[in-house]
Every structure is written in C-alpha cells, then in structure tokens.
Design a protein around this motif. Structure first.
Motif, short mmCIF file in Angstrom:
data_model
loop_
_atom_site.label_atom_id
_atom_site.label_comp_id
_atom_site.label_asym_id
_atom_site.label_seq_id
_atom_site.Cartn_x
_atom_site.Cartn_y
_atom_site.Cartn_z
N LYS A 98 15.50 0.00 -21.90
CA LYS A 98 15.99 -0.73 -20.98
C LYS A 98 16.86 0.05 -19.96
CE LYS A 98 14.18 -4.49 -23.02
NZ LYS A 98 12.89 -4.91 -22.34
N PRO A 99 16.55 -0.38 -18.68
CA PRO A 99 17.14 0.48 -17.65
C PRO A 99 18.78 0.21 -17.82
CG PRO A 99 15.48 -0.51 -16.48
CD PRO A 99 15.52 -1.10 -17.96
N SER A 100 19.26 -0.88 -18.28
CA SER A 100 20.67 -1.27 -18.42
C SER A 100 21.29 -0.39 -19.53
CB SER A 100 20.82 -2.71 -18.82
OG SER A 100 20.29 -2.97 -19.98
N LYS A 101 20.56 0.40 -20.15
CA LYS A 101 20.97 1.09 -21.37
C LYS A 101 20.85 2.65 -21.34
CE LYS A 101 20.88 1.40 -26.41
NZ LYS A 101 20.30 1.17 -27.45
N TYR A 102 19.59 2.93 -20.76
CA TYR A 102 19.10 4.22 -20.59
C TYR A 102 19.16 4.94 -19.28
CZ TYR A 102 17.38 3.57 -25.39
OH TYR A 102 17.50 3.35 -26.69
N ILE A 103 19.26 6.03 -18.96
CA ILE A 103 19.15 6.89 -17.85
C ILE A 103 17.80 7.71 -17.89
CG2 ILE A 103 20.39 8.92 -16.41
CD1 ILE A 103 22.94 7.81 -17.77
N PHE A 104 17.24 7.50 -16.70
CA PHE A 104 15.95 8.17 -16.70
C PHE A 104 16.17 9.72 -16.27
CE2 PHE A 104 12.35 9.96 -14.17
CZ PHE A 104 11.00 9.61 -14.80
N GLN A 105 15.45 10.47 -17.12
CA GLN A 105 15.29 11.95 -16.53
C GLN A 105 13.86 12.43 -16.73
OE1 GLN A 105 18.27 15.15 -18.39
NE2 GLN A 105 16.09 15.51 -19.63
N GLU A 106 13.39 13.25 -15.53
CA GLU A 106 11.97 13.83 -15.63
C GLU A 106 12.01 14.52 -16.86
OE1 GLU A 106 9.91 12.76 -13.37
OE2 GLU A 106 11.19 12.18 -11.34
N GLY A 107 10.72 14.65 -17.31
CA GLY A 107 10.48 15.27 -18.23
C GLY A 107 10.80 16.96 -18.36
N GLN A 108 11.54 17.33 -19.35
CA GLN A 108 12.12 18.63 -19.36
C GLN A 108 11.47 19.63 -20.48
OE1 GLN A 108 14.33 19.82 -16.81
NE2 GLN A 108 13.35 17.96 -16.13
N TYR A 109 10.97 19.13 -21.73
CA TYR A 109 10.60 19.46 -22.75
C TYR A 109 9.29 20.13 -22.98
CZ TYR A 109 14.98 17.72 -24.13
OH TYR A 109 16.38 17.23 -24.50
N LEU A 110 8.16 19.77 -21.98
CA LEU A 110 6.81 20.26 -22.03
C LEU A 110 6.74 20.82 -20.67
CD1 LEU A 110 4.81 17.07 -23.21
CD2 LEU A 110 5.62 18.85 -24.49
N SER A 111 6.46 22.27 -20.69
CA SER A 111 6.36 23.02 -19.67
C SER A 111 4.84 22.87 -18.97
CB SER A 111 6.68 24.68 -20.01
OG SER A 111 5.45 24.95 -21.02
N THR A 112 4.84 23.30 -17.88
CA THR A 112 3.56 23.38 -16.99
C THR A 112 2.40 24.08 -17.70
OG1 THR A 112 4.55 23.37 -15.03
CG2 THR A 112 2.37 24.19 -14.96
N SER A 113 2.69 25.49 -18.20
CA SER A 113 1.82 25.94 -18.94
C SER A 113 1.20 25.29 -20.23
CB SER A 113 2.31 27.59 -19.28
OG SER A 113 3.48 27.47 -20.23
N THR A 114 2.20 24.68 -21.18
CA THR A 114 1.96 23.90 -22.23
C THR A 114 0.91 22.89 -21.92
OG1 THR A 114 4.08 24.44 -23.40
CG2 THR A 114 2.88 22.65 -24.04
N VAL A 115 1.32 21.95 -20.99
CA VAL A 115 0.39 20.74 -20.42
C VAL A 115 -1.06 21.35 -20.03
CG1 VAL A 115 0.27 18.76 -19.23
CG2 VAL A 115 2.33 19.40 -20.28
N GLN A 116 -0.85 22.56 -19.37
CA GLN A 116 -2.14 22.88 -18.85
C GLN A 116 -3.27 23.35 -19.93
OE1 GLN A 116 -1.16 26.25 -16.16
NE2 GLN A 116 -0.99 24.78 -14.21
N LYS A 117 -2.75 24.10 -20.83
CA LYS A 117 -3.46 24.49 -21.98
C LYS A 117 -3.73 23.23 -22.64
CE LYS A 117 -1.19 29.01 -22.52
NZ LYS A 117 -0.41 29.51 -23.50
N TRP A 118 -3.24 22.37 -22.96
CA TRP A 118 -3.42 20.98 -23.65
C TRP A 118 -4.71 20.21 -23.07
CZ3 TRP A 118 1.64 18.44 -25.73
CH2 TRP A 118 2.49 19.38 -26.45
N VAL A 119 -4.65 20.09 -21.87
CA VAL A 119 -5.46 19.33 -21.23
C VAL A 119 -6.98 19.89 -20.84
CG1 VAL A 119 -3.98 17.90 -19.81
CG2 VAL A 119 -5.09 19.87 -18.70
N GLU A 120 -6.92 21.40 -21.35
CA GLU A 120 -8.14 22.18 -21.27
C GLU A 120 -9.06 21.81 -22.63
OE1 GLU A 120 -6.69 26.12 -20.94
OE2 GLU A 120 -7.93 26.26 -19.03
N ARG A 121 -10.14 22.37 -22.50
CA ARG A 121 -10.93 22.25 -23.63
C ARG A 121 -10.61 23.27 -24.85
NH1 ARG A 121 -15.78 19.60 -23.35
NH2 ARG A 121 -17.10 19.24 -21.31
N LYS A 122 -10.96 22.72 -25.99
CA LYS A 122 -10.49 23.74 -27.02
C LYS A 122 -11.53 24.84 -27.14
CE LYS A 122 -9.52 23.68 -32.17
NZ LYS A 122 -9.31 22.79 -33.40
#
Length: 380
Positions: free
Chosen positions: A95-119
């Motif tokens: 809920k917005p009344s309880k939580y503060i939004f933070q843009e994703g900081q734990y998955l890096s660009t290189s990590t996500v790029q590899k994940w969305v590629e073919r195995k």
C-alpha cells in the motif's frame, strides 16, 4: 542475432513529476546493494494513491535495468500498459500509505539482458528456449519472454530505509516475430494463452529462485511475480496483466487471476465488445457533440480499460487542426463543460488535445471528482 534496447525510464519521470510536493529532508542510510551509507530523501506525496519515490544525493534513484527487452516490440502501448499495470498490481500487496517506491536496484542491466535471451552454451542463464534451428512458424521454438522489470518497496524506520517488498513483472509474447534470414521478410509464430501461461509460470518459478538468491534481497522479503500478455504489433491498445503470485519463500505458492482487458472506442467495424456498448454509446455522443461545435477535428478516439468487466479508466485523444491559441483555449474550456455530461462518471479520465505539432492541452479527472482540471500549453 538479437539486439537489445534500453527504453527511457518513462515511469521514473512520471512518478517524479506526480510527486513534486515538498521533499522529506530526513537523512537515512540507503539499503541498496552498495555498502556505503549515503543520504536519501523521499519525494513526498501529492495524493494517497501514489507512492513516494527515493531521491539519493539530490537525484532521483533510477532503475538499474528498466526497459531491457527483446528488440521486437513495435507496439509502444505495451510499455505504457506494462509500467502502469505493474504499479497497480503492486498496490494490491504494498500500500502507498505504508511503502516507499524505489526503482529496481538489485537486477543489473547485464543480468536481465542475459535472462531474456535464449538459453545456449554461451548463455546458460537464458530463460527463452534454445533455438532448435527450425524456421517453420509451427515447428520453431518461439521467444516467450519479452521483458523483466523489478520494483522495490521500502519501509522507513527512523533514519533507515529497508527493503520490505519487491515486485517482478514478466512480459510474455502473444506473437513472436522473426525473420528466416538477416534483413529478410518478417514472419510470426502465434502463442496460445495456454502456452503463454505454462511458459510464464515456469519462467516465474526460476526468476523467483534467482532473485531470492540475489545479494541484499534476503529470504524473508515478500516477492510479487506478475505475468503480462504483450499485445501484438498491430493492436491499437497495449497488453494486460493476467496473473500474479505473492511469495514469501523460494517457490511459487499459488496464482491469482487478473481479469483485465483494453478496448478502443470507436470499435472496429462499429461492433462493440461485450459489456462495453453503453460506454461506447456515451463516448460516441461526446464525440458527436464536440465535432458539431468544432469542425476542425481530425480524430477523436478513446482507450478504455476494464477490470472484472467494469470500466476502470479511460484515455481520450483528440487530434485537431487548430492553429490559433484562442481556439485551443476555447475548445479546452468547452471540453471541461461537456465531458462530465457525456463521459462515464466514477472513473479516472484523461483527455489529451494534440495536433501534428504536439500536445496543445490536457484535461484530467480522478475517480472521486466531478470536474476536470485543465491546462493549455503555451498559455500564460
């Protein structure tokens, strides 16, 4: 060979503008993956339905990997629907009344790029199936996974912000576009809802395990996984989320369905989708009314979203041939008068007036309001 693109952080800008009230100047220790302690602020809230965002060292904290996607999505509405829809899914749990939004900081660009590629041998972490070498639409292994996005939800304890929740959006293709040779003709493989759901849940299970093992996330942070159906390239609307899961452990516990659909008014061929006829009729009356008074209109369309078969919101786009500032002002004032009479009540509605030169004016009304707020661009 696939290319990747990093789509501009549209949501980041929107959230920052929407929360441009007084900044909370409380100093606190950042709990991003870095170990250094740096001062952070929050953007504050302009209304209770929006999250506060995180400002670090005087700058909005942008995503580490926002918008990484396979370079085949030519429907720009998909990105907008994905961003806004993922926020709405998150609000069910955080809920917005309880939580503060933070843009994703734990998955890096290189990590996500590899994940969305073919195995493959070169990319063992790819979440799309291996290329089986087939070119026939019904024999090849399509790309099911299109994009992955992370959202972090923080809570404040004194001077500290700590990660207390996370949402992962997984965008899935309903159509996979491909070429049989470089720069050749485009072909497509249609992906059924059953295939998409099966593949999406399998991908989600693996993503959950990987995210849970990521440094700084921890084993007790609730992680929401949401599945999104990408609209085809020729669709006039974006896709929709159709399922999500809230998870406290390493395995997917259960799935909850999301009954959501997007509709364009006026509908193609004049045939309304089931359950939308009254809303379209009201829109047609609105369209006729404004066209009678202002003939220099090139087009009037609307995109409506339905949640559990009930209208949840509408975006109206009016394209004009106005060149005079006084015409734009008069038209905007007229819209503010007639829109409440003809357009559906009780739901948020945005109206954008534009020409080939850009946006001329904007009107907006929240679900609890009756009057539209207006702004004419270039008017002082």
């Amino acid at each position: 060979m696939k290319k990747f693109r990093i789509v501009a952080a549209l949501l980041s800008t929107m959230m920052l503008l929407a929360a441009c009230g007084n900044l909370d100047s409380t100093s606190s220790s950042s709990t991003t993956p870095t170990t250094s302690k740096k001062k952070v602020q929050t953007t504050g809230q302009t209304n209770s339905n929006n999250y506060q965002g995180v400002i670090k060292n005087g700058h909005y904290l942008t995503s580490a990997a926002r918008g990484v996607t396979n370079d085949q999505d030519n429907n720009t509405m998909n990105l907008k629907s994905f961003e806004s829809g993922l926020l709405n899914v998150s609000k069910k749990e955080f809920k917005p009344s309880k939580y503060i939004f933070q843009e994703g900081q734990y998955l890096s660009t290189s990590t996500v790029q590899k994940w969305v590629e073919r195995k493959s041998n070169d990319n063992p972490t790819g979440l799309n199936p291996v290329d089986n070498g087939q070119k026939d639409a019904n024999k090849r292994n399509p790309l099911y996974l299109q994009t992955i996005e992370e959202q972090d939800y923080m809570t404040q304890d004194g001077d500290n912000l700590s990660l207390s929740g996370m949402t992962i959006g997984i965008g899935l293709n309903s159509v996979d576009y491909y070429t049989k040779e470089k720069y050749g003709a485009q072909y497509s493989t249609n992906i059924s809802d059953e295939q998409m759901t099966t593949q999406g849940r399998a991908i989600a299970a693996e993503v959950l395990k990987r995210v849970r093992a990521t440094k700084g996330v921890g084993k007790d942070v609730p992680i929401v996984i949401a599945l999104y159906k990408q609209a085809s390239d020729d669709s006039l609307v974006g896709g929709t989320f159709f399922s999500y899961s809230v998870n406290d452990g390493n395995n997917i516990s259960s799935w909850q369905n999301i009954n959501q659909r997007n509709v364009v008014f006026p509908s193609a061929g004049g045939s309304s989708t089931s359950g939308t006829s009254n809303d379209e009729s009201n829109f047609e009356n609105f369209k006729t009314q404004i066209q009678n008074f202002f003939p220099n209109l090139s087009g009037v369309t609307a995109q409506a979203q339905y949640q559990d078969d009930n209208l949840a919101g509408m975006n109206v786009t009016i394209t004009t041939q106005f060149y005079s500032q006084t015409e734009i002002i008069s038209f905007t004032q007229y819209l503010a008068q007639v829109a409440p009479k003809y357009l559906p009540s009780g739901v948020p509605i945005d109206i954008t007036v534009q020409s080939t030169d850009g946006v001329q004016s904007f009107l907006s009304r929240d679900s609890g309001q009756t009057k539209f707020s207006t702004h004419v661009f270039g008017s002082y």
